[in-house]
Design a protein around this motif. Structure first.
Motif, PDB file in Angstrom:
ATOM      1  N   PRO A 220       0.819  -1.220   0.000  1.00  0.00           N
ATOM      2  CA  PRO A 220       0.000   0.000   0.000  1.00  0.00           C
ATOM      3  C   PRO A 220       0.853   1.271   0.000  1.00  0.00           C
ATOM      4  O   PRO A 220       0.535   2.232  -0.704  1.00  0.00           O
ATOM      5  N   ALA A 221       1.929   1.276   0.770  1.00  0.00           N
ATOM      6  CA  ALA A 221       2.800   2.454   0.824  1.00  0.00           C
ATOM      7  C   ALA A 221       3.458   2.719  -0.522  1.00  0.00           C
ATOM      8  O   ALA A 221       3.586   3.873  -0.956  1.00  0.00           O
TER       9      ALA A 221
ATOM     10  N   LEU B 252       2.270   1.844  -3.485  1.00  0.00           N
ATOM     11  CA  LEU B 252       1.245   2.296  -4.416  1.00  0.00           C
ATOM     12  C   LEU B 252       0.930   3.770  -4.195  1.00  0.00           C
ATOM     13  O   LEU B 252       0.777   4.534  -5.154  1.00  0.00           O
ATOM     14  N   MET B 253       0.852   4.189  -2.940  1.00  0.00           N
ATOM     15  CA  MET B 253       0.613   5.595  -2.650  1.00  0.00           C
ATOM     16  C   MET B 253       1.761   6.458  -3.155  1.00  0.00           C
ATOM     17  O   MET B 253       1.548   7.531  -3.727  1.00  0.00           O
ATOM     18  N   ALA B 254       2.989   5.988  -2.976  1.00  0.00           N
ATOM     19  CA  ALA B 254       4.156   6.735  -3.456  1.00  0.00           C
ATOM     20  C   ALA B 254       4.141   6.852  -4.981  1.00  0.00           C
ATOM     21  O   ALA B 254       4.465   7.904  -5.541  1.00  0.00           O
ATOM     22  N   LEU B 255       3.765   5.775  -5.658  1.00  0.00           N
ATOM     23  CA  LEU B 255       3.671   5.793  -7.115  1.00  0.00           C
ATOM     24  C   LEU B 255       2.662   6.851  -7.569  1.00  0.00           C
ATOM     25  O   LEU B 255       2.929   7.645  -8.479  1.00  0.00           O
ATOM     26  N   ASN B 256       1.491   6.870  -6.939  1.00  0.00           N
ATOM     27  CA  ASN B 256       0.467   7.841  -7.296  1.00  0.00           C
ATOM     28  C   ASN B 256       0.938   9.273  -7.066  1.00  0.00           C
ATOM     29  O   ASN B 256       0.674  10.168  -7.864  1.00  0.00           O
ATOM     30  N   GLU B 257       1.647   9.507  -5.963  1.00  0.00           N
ATOM     31  CA  GLU B 257       2.139  10.844  -5.659  1.00  0.00           C
ATOM     32  C   GLU B 257       3.170  11.298  -6.687  1.00  0.00           C
ATOM     33  O   GLU B 257       3.172  12.461  -7.117  1.00  0.00           O
ATOM     34  N   GLU B 258       4.041  10.383  -7.103  1.00  0.00           N
ATOM     35  CA  GLU B 258       5.049  10.735  -8.106  1.00  0.00           C
ATOM     36  C   GLU B 258       4.399  11.056  -9.451  1.00  0.00           C
ATOM     37  O   GLU B 258       4.781  12.015 -10.133  1.00  0.00           O
ATOM     38  N   LEU B 259       3.422  10.259  -9.856  1.00  0.00           N
ATOM     39  CA  LEU B 259       2.742  10.503 -11.127  1.00  0.00           C
ATOM     40  C   LEU B 259       1.984  11.826 -11.102  1.00  0.00           C
ATOM     41  O   LEU B 259       1.985  12.573 -12.085  1.00  0.00           O
ATOM     42  N   THR B 260       1.335  12.119  -9.977  1.00  0.00           N
ATOM     43  CA  THR B 260       0.621  13.380  -9.846  1.00  0.00           C
ATOM     44  C   THR B 260       1.578  14.562  -9.927  1.00  0.00           C
ATOM     45  O   THR B 260       1.262  15.601 -10.523  1.00  0.00           O
TER      46      THR B 260
END
Length: 202
Positions: A151-152, A154-162
């Protein structure tokens, strides 16, 4: 989860059960989508695009305004024809907020189902349109299915893409190119059940 990735710094309002119920209607969500993508409009213009009665659209516009999703564009239009626009606020929805609220489950289901339909519809519109070779080559529809993340992660991936989207949005705001067109970036990242897992902890 939010209504869209937020490339620009903007006030953020966390949706509660009342605002969720105020938005969770297919027509209201479609109206809000049109105002978000294409800018301000009147009830008559929206009704023509949606194939709905003007009175019905006007009622839903007032409902959206009551819950703070849209506002009247003052100084434009007449008493009989009001212009509406989306508010500057970014609306953030966290599914976990409604886990223990059974009264909100129905509205949450409607909201998520309509959101997925809108995302799918945008892609299908793009696929069915006739774009020149340059724009067709620039667009992409891709997925990656071989990731295994916590989960951590996946959240980091989303933050980087954003953050990447935000960087390009700032460039577009600072120096919009003459050949630039509106671009939609959609991101769906979610876990799926592992078919090889037995679910047996023993």
């Amino acid at each position: 989860m939010s209504d869209a990735p937020a490339p620009h710094p903007a006030p953020t309002r966390r949706m509660d059960a009342r605002s969720l119920r105020g938005l969770a209607h297919p027509l209201r969500m479609r109206i809000l989508e049109l105002l978000s993508l294409d800018g301000p409009a009147t009830a008559s213009r929206l009704s023509a695009r949606l194939g709905e009665n003007t009175g019905t659209v006007s009622w839903h516009l007032r409902h959206l305004a009551e819950h703070g999703f849209i506002e009247e564009e003052t100084g434009r239009g007449t008493k009989r024809e009001r212009w509406w626009r989306r508010t500057a606020e970014r609306h953030e929805l966290r599914i976990s907020d409604f886990r223990d609220d059974p009264d909100a489950h129905g509205a949450l289901s409607v909201y998520l189902s309509e959101l997925v339909r809108q995302l799918f519809s945008r892609v299908m519109t793009y696929v069915g349109e006739d774009w020149d070779a340059t724009w067709r080559a620039a667009g992409t529809i891709a997925d990656w299915r071989d990731l295994r993340l916590t989960p951590a992660q996946l959240m980091a991936l989303n933050e980087e893409l954003t953050a990447v989207v935000a960087r390009y949005a700032r460039v577009a705001d600072d120096a919009p190119a003459p050949d630039a067109l509106p671009v939609v970036v959609q991101l769906q990242s979610f876990p799926r059940r592992d078919p090889t897992a037995t679910g047996d902890d023993a």
